[in-house]
Design a protein around this motif. Sequence first.
Motif, mmCIF file in Angstrom:
data_model
loop_
_atom_site.group_PDB
_atom_site.id
_atom_site.type_symbol
_atom_site.label_atom_id
_atom_site.label_comp_id
_atom_site.label_asym_id
_atom_site.label_seq_id
_atom_site.Cartn_x
_atom_site.Cartn_y
_atom_site.Cartn_z
ATOM 1 N N ALA A 1 40.257 46.334 46.154
ATOM 2 C CA ALA A 1 41.562 46.961 45.903
ATOM 3 C C ALA A 1 42.338 46.190 44.827
ATOM 4 N N LEU A 2 42.257 44.872 44.855
ATOM 5 C CA LEU A 2 42.930 44.072 43.837
ATOM 6 C C LEU A 2 42.312 44.300 42.460
ATOM 7 N N ALA A 3 41.009 44.482 42.406
ATOM 8 C CA ALA A 3 40.336 44.760 41.129
ATOM 9 C C ALA A 3 40.780 46.110 40.571
ATOM 10 N N TYR B 1 43.624 47.593 41.168
ATOM 11 C CA TYR B 1 45.008 47.378 40.745
ATOM 12 C C TYR B 1 45.039 46.710 39.368
ATOM 13 N N ALA B 2 44.195 45.732 39.154
ATOM 14 C CA ALA B 2 44.165 45.024 37.870
ATOM 15 C C ALA B 2 43.724 45.939 36.735
ATOM 16 N N VAL B 3 42.773 46.831 36.996
ATOM 17 C CA VAL B 3 42.331 47.773 35.960
ATOM 18 C C VAL B 3 43.477 48.699 35.578
ATOM 19 N N ILE B 4 44.193 49.196 36.568
ATOM 20 C CA ILE B 4 45.336 50.064 36.290
ATOM 21 C C ILE B 4 46.413 49.292 35.529
ATOM 22 N N LEU B 5 46.639 48.060 35.895
ATOM 23 C CA LEU B 5 47.657 47.236 35.267
ATOM 24 C C LEU B 5 47.315 46.922 33.814
ATOM 25 N N THR B 6 46.065 46.570 33.558
ATOM 26 C CA THR B 6 45.679 46.131 32.214
ATOM 27 C C THR B 6 45.107 47.239 31.347
ATOM 28 N N GLY B 7 44.480 48.228 31.976
ATOM 29 C CA GLY B 7 43.853 49.304 31.209
ATOM 30 C C GLY B 7 42.525 48.919 30.604
ATOM 31 N N ALA C 1 40.914 43.014 33.132
ATOM 32 C CA ALA C 1 41.206 43.083 34.570
ATOM 33 C C ALA C 1 40.381 42.059 35.334
ATOM 34 N N GLN C 2 39.120 41.905 34.970
ATOM 35 C CA GLN C 2 38.269 40.916 35.636
ATOM 36 C C GLN C 2 38.814 39.507 35.419
ATOM 37 N N ASP C 3 39.241 39.237 34.187
ATOM 38 C CA ASP C 3 39.835 37.923 33.898
ATOM 39 C C ASP C 3 41.105 37.713 34.709
ATOM 40 N N LEU C 4 41.927 38.758 34.793
ATOM 41 C CA LEU C 4 43.183 38.668 35.533
ATOM 42 C C LEU C 4 42.928 38.416 37.015
ATOM 43 N N GLU D 1 41.547 34.764 37.486
ATOM 44 C CA GLU D 1 42.560 33.721 37.366
ATOM 45 C C GLU D 1 43.562 33.779 38.530
ATOM 46 N N THR D 2 43.926 34.998 38.933
ATOM 47 C CA THR D 2 44.854 35.140 40.065
ATOM 48 C C THR D 2 44.234 34.594 41.334
ATOM 49 N N MET D 3 42.973 34.909 41.597
ATOM 50 C CA MET D 3 42.340 34.472 42.838
ATOM 51 C C MET D 3 42.149 32.962 42.879
ATOM 52 N N VAL D 4 41.961 32.342 41.730
ATOM 53 C CA VAL D 4 41.917 30.872 41.699
ATOM 54 C C VAL D 4 43.271 30.321 42.126
#
Length: 169
Positions: free
Chosen positions: A15-17, A19-25, A30-33, A36-39
């Motif tokens: 679900a977070l992935a 969300y990141a795709v929608i956020l970044t496009g 999105a994978q990088d985001l 880095e967020t999960m770290v």
Amino acid sequence: MDVTYEEFVDSRLAALARYAVILTGDRETAQDLVQETMVRVQLNWRKVSRADLPERYVKRMMANLYVDWQRGPWWRRVRLRGDADETVPVPGDIADGTADRDLLWGVLAGLPRQQRAALVLRYYEDLPDAEIAEALGCSVGTARGYISRALSTLRARLTSRALVTEGMR
């Protein structure tokens, strides 16, 4: 019962992935985001796990990190893609639906990060203005302004593209 970091990741990573795709496009960004967020989440798991809604806390972290990337190094902002004009569908093309989606993604990608984040929080996360403002670290009026300007920009760009497309037919 306390949830461990590993259990949280197992249950919410997909679900977070999304969300990141929608956020970044962009899937790669999105994978990088997410990475880095999960770290950061893992390093601060005690604080995150004590939040009333840990997933919302993580999404807020992700939105803030995405907005902060605008202030980052230039190489993070470089995109290796064609111009948005290349996404205008050819008349009679059977891939019009895909081209329309690509066009919308292209227009969304052209929005400033705060405006895009505000749209995602409003229309993807269905958050009220006060929570959008809190997530973006701004006033409610500023959050509403981001949404209003983003929608105006989307309307204008999509209308102008539609006129160009109609002129080709």
